[in-house]
Each structure stands twice: as C-alpha cells, then as structure tokens.
Design a protein around this motif. Structure first.
Motif, PDB file in Angstrom:
ATOM      1  N   LEU A 248       0.812  -1.202   0.000  1.00  0.00           N
ATOM      2  CA  LEU A 248       0.000   0.000   0.000  1.00  0.00           C
ATOM      3  C   LEU A 248       0.849   1.258   0.000  1.00  0.00           C
ATOM      4  O   LEU A 248       0.367   2.339  -0.296  1.00  0.00           O
ATOM      5  CB  LEU A 248      -0.928  -0.002   1.213  1.00  0.00           C
TER       6      LEU A 248
ATOM      7  N   SER B  53      -1.995   3.187   3.815  1.00  0.00           N
ATOM      8  CA  SER B  53      -2.880   2.698   4.872  1.00  0.00           C
ATOM      9  C   SER B  53      -2.488   3.188   6.264  1.00  0.00           C
ATOM     10  O   SER B  53      -3.340   3.307   7.141  1.00  0.00           O
ATOM     11  CB  SER B  53      -2.905   1.168   4.865  1.00  0.00           C
TER      12      SER B  53
ATOM     13  N   TRP C 179      -4.508   6.239   7.523  1.00  0.00           N
ATOM     14  CA  TRP C 179      -5.958   6.085   7.422  1.00  0.00           C
ATOM     15  C   TRP C 179      -6.714   7.072   8.311  1.00  0.00           C
ATOM     16  O   TRP C 179      -7.614   7.770   7.843  1.00  0.00           O
ATOM     17  CB  TRP C 179      -6.352   4.657   7.769  1.00  0.00           C
TER      18      TRP C 179
END
Length: 269
Positions: free
Chosen positions: A17, A182, A185
């Motif tokens: 990610l 991520s 987030w």
C-alpha cells in the motif's frame, strides 16, 4: 493467534500500500531505489514469573525475530514500547534476570535481549530476541505494543492536496494533505469527513485535489493491540487477547515530530 505466515502476509500487504519507488535514504543505499525493511515476526504478548531471593515478580514480554533479507547491511536500532490505557509507558530494556525463564517458557536457548542486538545488521543475518517490559500496571484493560526501527524512514507517497499545495522550495504536508497509504488512514478520514461536511452544507461537491508525489521522512512503527479483562488481583492469571496490528506513523501530519515532506518529485496536472 496469528501465525508467522499471516504476519508476514500482513507486512507485505502494508508495504504494498506504500509507494516503493523511494529515493535512497542514505548514500549507502544508492545501489537500490526501493525502500528497505527488515523481515520480522513476533510472538504473543505473554507474562513470566521471575523469582529472586525469596520474592517474585511478573514481567510482560514479547519474542521478536528480525532478519535482514535485503542485499545490503542495514542499521538496526530497535525501540519497543508498551503503552497501557492507564497512561503508563514501558520501554523494553534490561530485565536480564528473566531471560533464562523466558528461554525455558519459549523452548529456545537462542533468544537474546533485544537491546543487545542493536547496531549494523549485515545482509542475510537474523536475530531471535525478546523485548521485556518488566512489571506492568495490573490495572490495565488495554495495552499497545509498538516496534520501531524496522523500515527505512524515507519513502515516496502520492499526496492529494485539498488545501495549500507545494510551491518552489516549500513542501506542504499538513492538515489538508491526504497521504495515499494505509498507515495514514485515521488522518485521511478526518480530512475527508470535513470535506464531505463542507460540501453537503454548501450543496456542492468535494473539489478535485492537486496531486503531488513527495519524498517524505517519517517514523513508522508496527503497532499491536491487546486486551486483558479482569481486576488487579492475580492479574497475571488473566488471559491476554490479541485485537489487531498494522503499520502506524508517529506524530501528527504537519505537527512537530511528525512526518515531513522533503521534496516534490513530480506532479499530476
């Protein structure tokens, strides 16, 4: 309890990610344009009772295996913390009096104190270590364990600017910057929530962001959440349960000590 395979899968997913085309963090890493990280796995958070001179103490600990599977020697300076919901912080270090008991409990004579492994970690080498936190507050219900030092602090990310954008030598990474990874987030959801609320109030839509690819310096760590319900009486007998893990970044975006934009590599028009 998660297996090593599952944890490694989680690590691979977390790094996928991220943007891996990072510029080298140091001159020693010029041979590779990829962001490096050390391969690792960890055991559950456990307790061990240590008896000395007629007294007994219960210590919390976690076994951690770390390996350098990259092509070059890396700098390995581990920092492992345990934070409780009773506002106590414990840094793993010392407690050598518990080592033999932990070796017996884990059925491994190769385990060493994590602090003794700090330094240069040549390619192809590994350590089987233990982080010992000592006697932890028996009143906690929730406890978090953090491992620092596992990954290159410099990375390249796609950044969607919903506020000010970078210009000239000024690199903007702040309250209006969505970092596409991520580990960011919570930060990103806060921005999007504000933008959606503003758009709803005005009857319009969220404006299209300005897109930049930034080289960023960050303090990334592996975060693990555990819970132990019960009271302070014979707390060492209560079961510690695992509740989740993943990458986090220390400090708030735009805050002192948080991630910092180093330079803008390119932009999307």
């Amino acid at each position: 309890m998660h297996t090593t395979v599952l944890r490694r899968s989680a690590l691979i997913l977390g790094l996928a990610l991220a943007a891996w085309a990072a510029s080298p963090a140091t001159a020693a890493d010029k041979e590779s344009r990829e962001r490096w990280m050390l391969t690792f796995s960890h055991g559950p958070l456990r307790t061990v009772t240590v008896r000395n001179a007629g007294s007994a103490a219960t210590y919390h600990y976690m076994t951690i295996k770390v390996a350098n599977e990259t092509k070059h020697t890396r700098s390995w300076h581990p920092l492992v913390k345990a934070l409780t919901d009773t506002k106590k912080t414990y840094v793993a270090g010392g407690y050598a009096d518990a080592l033999e008991e932990i070796r017996r409990a884990e059925k491994s004579k190769n385990i060493v104190l994590i602090g003794t492994t700090a330094g240069r970690l040549p390619a192809g080498t590994s350590h089987e270590t233990v982080a010992i936190f000592g006697a932890v507050d028996p009143l906690y219900d929730n406890i978090t364990v953090q491992i620092f030092g596992l990954v290159d602090p410099t990375a390249t990310y796609k950044v969607e600017q919903y506020g000010d954008k970078s210009s000239g030598d000024t690199v903007v990474l702040g309250a209006g910057s969505v970092v596409v990874d991520s580990a960011y987030w919570d930060h990103n959801q806060g921005i999007l929530k504000r933008l959606k609320a503003a758009a709803k109030e005005s009857g319009g839509e969220i404006a299209k962001p300005s897109v930049e690819y930034q080289e960023v310096s960050e303090n990334r760590y592996w975060n693990m959440e555990y819970q132990r319900l019960g009271d302070e009486f014979r707390a060492e007998d209560d079961i510690i349960t695992f509740h989740g893990e993943g990458w986090r970044v220390a400090g708030g975006v735009g805050a002192e000590g948080g991630p910092a934009g180093l330079r803008v590599i390119s932009r999307e028009e």
